[in-house]
Design a protein around this motif. Structure first.
Motif, PDB file in Angstrom:
ATOM      1  N   LEU A   5       3.126  -0.654   5.883  1.00 57.42           N
ATOM      2  CA  LEU A   5       3.663   0.103   4.746  1.00 57.42           C
ATOM      3  C   LEU A   5       3.428   1.596   4.935  1.00 57.42           C
ATOM      4  N   ASP A   6       2.227   1.968   5.344  1.00 57.74           N
ATOM      5  CA  ASP A   6       1.925   3.383   5.578  1.00 57.74           C
ATOM      6  C   ASP A   6       2.825   3.972   6.656  1.00 57.74           C
ATOM      7  N   ASP A   7       3.024   3.232   7.751  1.00 56.36           N
ATOM      8  CA  ASP A   7       3.885   3.708   8.839  1.00 56.36           C
ATOM      9  C   ASP A   7       5.316   3.929   8.361  1.00 56.36           C
ATOM     10  N   VAL A   8       5.849   2.976   7.628  1.00 56.39           N
ATOM     11  CA  VAL A   8       7.229   3.086   7.150  1.00 56.39           C
ATOM     12  C   VAL A   8       7.370   4.260   6.182  1.00 56.39           C
ATOM     13  N   MET A  11       7.797   7.578   7.935  1.00 56.56           N
ATOM     14  CA  MET A  11       9.054   7.769   8.662  1.00 56.56           C
ATOM     15  C   MET A  11      10.104   8.403   7.750  1.00 56.56           C
ATOM     16  N   PRO A  12      10.908   9.335   8.285  1.00 56.97           N
ATOM     17  CA  PRO A  12      12.029   9.833   7.493  1.00 56.97           C
ATOM     18  C   PRO A  12      12.981   8.677   7.188  1.00 56.97           C
ATOM     19  N   GLY A  13      13.348   8.544   5.947  1.00 58.13           N
ATOM     20  CA  GLY A  13      14.255   7.473   5.551  1.00 58.13           C
ATOM     21  C   GLY A  13      13.588   6.121   5.402  1.00 58.13           C
ATOM     22  N   GLY A  14      12.252   6.085   5.487  1.00 59.40           N
ATOM     23  CA  GLY A  14      11.545   4.821   5.305  1.00 59.40           C
ATOM     24  C   GLY A  14      11.727   4.324   3.881  1.00 59.40           C
ATOM     25  N   LYS A  18      13.337  -1.314   4.976  1.00 58.11           N
ATOM     26  CA  LYS A  18      12.781  -1.110   6.319  1.00 58.11           C
ATOM     27  C   LYS A  18      11.356  -1.661   6.402  1.00 58.11           C
ATOM     28  N   PHE A  19      10.615  -1.527   5.306  1.00 56.34           N
ATOM     29  CA  PHE A  19       9.265  -2.082   5.255  1.00 56.34           C
ATOM     30  C   PHE A  19       9.311  -3.597   5.451  1.00 56.34           C
ATOM     31  N   LEU A  20      10.176  -4.265   4.713  1.00 53.65           N
ATOM     32  CA  LEU A  20      10.278  -5.716   4.835  1.00 53.65           C
ATOM     33  C   LEU A  20      10.756  -6.109   6.235  1.00 53.65           C
ATOM     34  N   ALA A  21      11.721  -5.380   6.759  1.00 52.18           N
ATOM     35  CA  ALA A  21      12.223  -5.676   8.108  1.00 52.18           C
ATOM     36  C   ALA A  21      11.105  -5.563   9.136  1.00 52.18           C
ATOM     37  N   ARG A  22      10.276  -4.534   9.011  1.00 54.14           N
ATOM     38  CA  ARG A  22       9.147  -4.365   9.941  1.00 54.14           C
ATOM     39  C   ARG A  22       8.153  -5.518   9.805  1.00 54.14           C
ATOM     40  N   LEU A  23       7.896  -5.949   8.560  1.00 53.72           N
ATOM     41  CA  LEU A  23       6.990  -7.077   8.367  1.00 53.72           C
ATOM     42  C   LEU A  23       7.520  -8.328   9.053  1.00 53.72           C
ATOM     43  N   LEU A  24       8.808  -8.576   8.865  1.00 46.83           N
ATOM     44  CA  LEU A  24       9.409  -9.805   9.366  1.00 46.83           C
ATOM     45  C   LEU A  24       9.587  -9.819  10.879  1.00 46.83           C
ATOM     46  N   THR A  25       9.555  -8.650  11.507  1.00 44.05           N
ATOM     47  CA  THR A  25       9.732  -8.589  12.957  1.00 44.05           C
ATOM     48  C   THR A  25       8.437  -8.300  13.710  1.00 44.05           C
ATOM     49  N   GLU A  63       7.768   3.594  -2.833  1.00 44.83           N
ATOM     50  CA  GLU A  63       7.606   4.628  -3.860  1.00 44.83           C
ATOM     51  C   GLU A  63       6.173   4.663  -4.372  1.00 44.83           C
ATOM     52  N   LYS A  64       5.616   3.497  -4.653  1.00 39.81           N
ATOM     53  CA  LYS A  64       4.236   3.438  -5.143  1.00 39.81           C
ATOM     54  C   LYS A  64       3.249   3.919  -4.088  1.00 39.81           C
ATOM     55  N   ASN A  65       3.521   3.612  -2.833  1.00 45.41           N
ATOM     56  CA  ASN A  65       2.623   4.014  -1.751  1.00 45.41           C
ATOM     57  C   ASN A  65       2.645   5.527  -1.530  1.00 45.41           C
ATOM     58  N   ARG A  66       3.761   6.158  -1.867  1.00 49.05           N
ATOM     59  CA  ARG A  66       3.889   7.609  -1.680  1.00 49.05           C
ATOM     60  C   ARG A  66       3.375   8.411  -2.868  1.00 49.05           C
ATOM     61  N   ASP A  67       2.968   7.738  -3.948  1.00 45.97           N
ATOM     62  CA  ASP A  67       2.502   8.457  -5.138  1.00 45.97           C
ATOM     63  C   ASP A  67       1.475   9.510  -4.758  1.00 45.97           C
ATOM     64  N   GLN A  68       1.665  10.677  -5.299  1.00 50.77           N
ATOM     65  CA  GLN A  68       0.752  11.782  -5.041  1.00 50.77           C
ATOM     66  C   GLN A  68      -0.364  11.797  -6.084  1.00 50.77           C
ATOM     67  N   MET A  69      -1.460  12.397  -5.711  1.00 47.96           N
ATOM     68  CA  MET A  69      -2.574  12.532  -6.631  1.00 47.96           C
ATOM     69  C   MET A  69      -2.183  13.462  -7.783  1.00 47.96           C
ATOM     70  N   SER A  70      -2.589  13.131  -8.972  1.00 45.18           N
ATOM     71  CA  SER A  70      -2.297  13.925 -10.145  1.00 45.18           C
ATOM     72  C   SER A  70      -2.766  15.369  -9.961  1.00 45.18           C
ATOM     73  N   GLN A  71      -1.943  16.313 -10.393  1.00 46.37           N
ATOM     74  CA  GLN A  71      -2.300  17.730 -10.293  1.00 46.37           C
ATOM     75  C   GLN A  71      -3.576  18.029 -11.076  1.00 46.37           C
ATOM     76  N   ASP A  72      -3.802  17.321 -12.176  1.00 44.74           N
ATOM     77  CA  ASP A  72      -5.031  17.513 -12.954  1.00 44.74           C
ATOM     78  C   ASP A  72      -6.262  17.131 -12.129  1.00 44.74           C
ATOM     79  N   VAL A  73      -6.154  16.022 -11.406  1.00 48.74           N
ATOM     80  CA  VAL A  73      -7.276  15.564 -10.582  1.00 48.74           C
ATOM     81  C   VAL A  73      -7.524  16.550  -9.443  1.00 48.74           C
ATOM     82  N   VAL A  74      -6.456  17.011  -8.802  1.00 46.23           N
ATOM     83  CA  VAL A  74      -6.604  17.987  -7.711  1.00 46.23           C
ATOM     84  C   VAL A  74      -7.260  19.256  -8.239  1.00 46.23           C
ATOM     85  N   GLY A  75      -6.829  19.710  -9.406  1.00 43.25           N
ATOM     86  CA  GLY A  75      -7.424  20.903 -10.013  1.00 43.25           C
ATOM     87  C   GLY A  75      -8.903  20.728 -10.306  1.00 43.25           C
TER      88      GLY A  75
END
Length: 97
Positions: A5-8, A11-14, A18-25, A63-75
């Protein structure tokens, strides 16, 4: 599965398909006794683990894996009195910076 999941996501356009395809192959994942390719639905996979057999739908995984840390937490971390924590987040931009 998490490493794939992290690798996909890096990747641009991941995306979920594509994640499922990588798992299955992936030879390593296909050999794993805990991974089961779903026969009913094409956008799912099944893992047999301590919680029993669980079927996951891949929709939203990337989408969930790409979630960024909250700006409040970073601050808060950047304003910490702990110099080590501040240094870890030196290069992370905040909205107000």
């Amino acid at each position: 599965i998490q490493a794939t999941l992290d690798d996909v996501c890096l990747m641009p356009g991941g995306d979920d398909a594509k994640f499922l395809a990588r798992l299955l192959t992936s030879g390593d994942i296909k050999k794993c006794d805990y991974f089961v390719q779903s026969k009913q639905r094409t956008e799912t996979f099944t893992v047999a683990h301590y919680a029993g057999t669980v079927t996951y739908q891949v929709e939203g995984f990337c989408e969930k894996n790409r979630d960024q840390m909250s700006q409040d937490v970073v601050g808060l971390i950047k304003g910490s009195k702990n110099a080590f924590m501040v240094k870890l987040f030196d290069s992370v931009a905040t909205e107000d910076a």
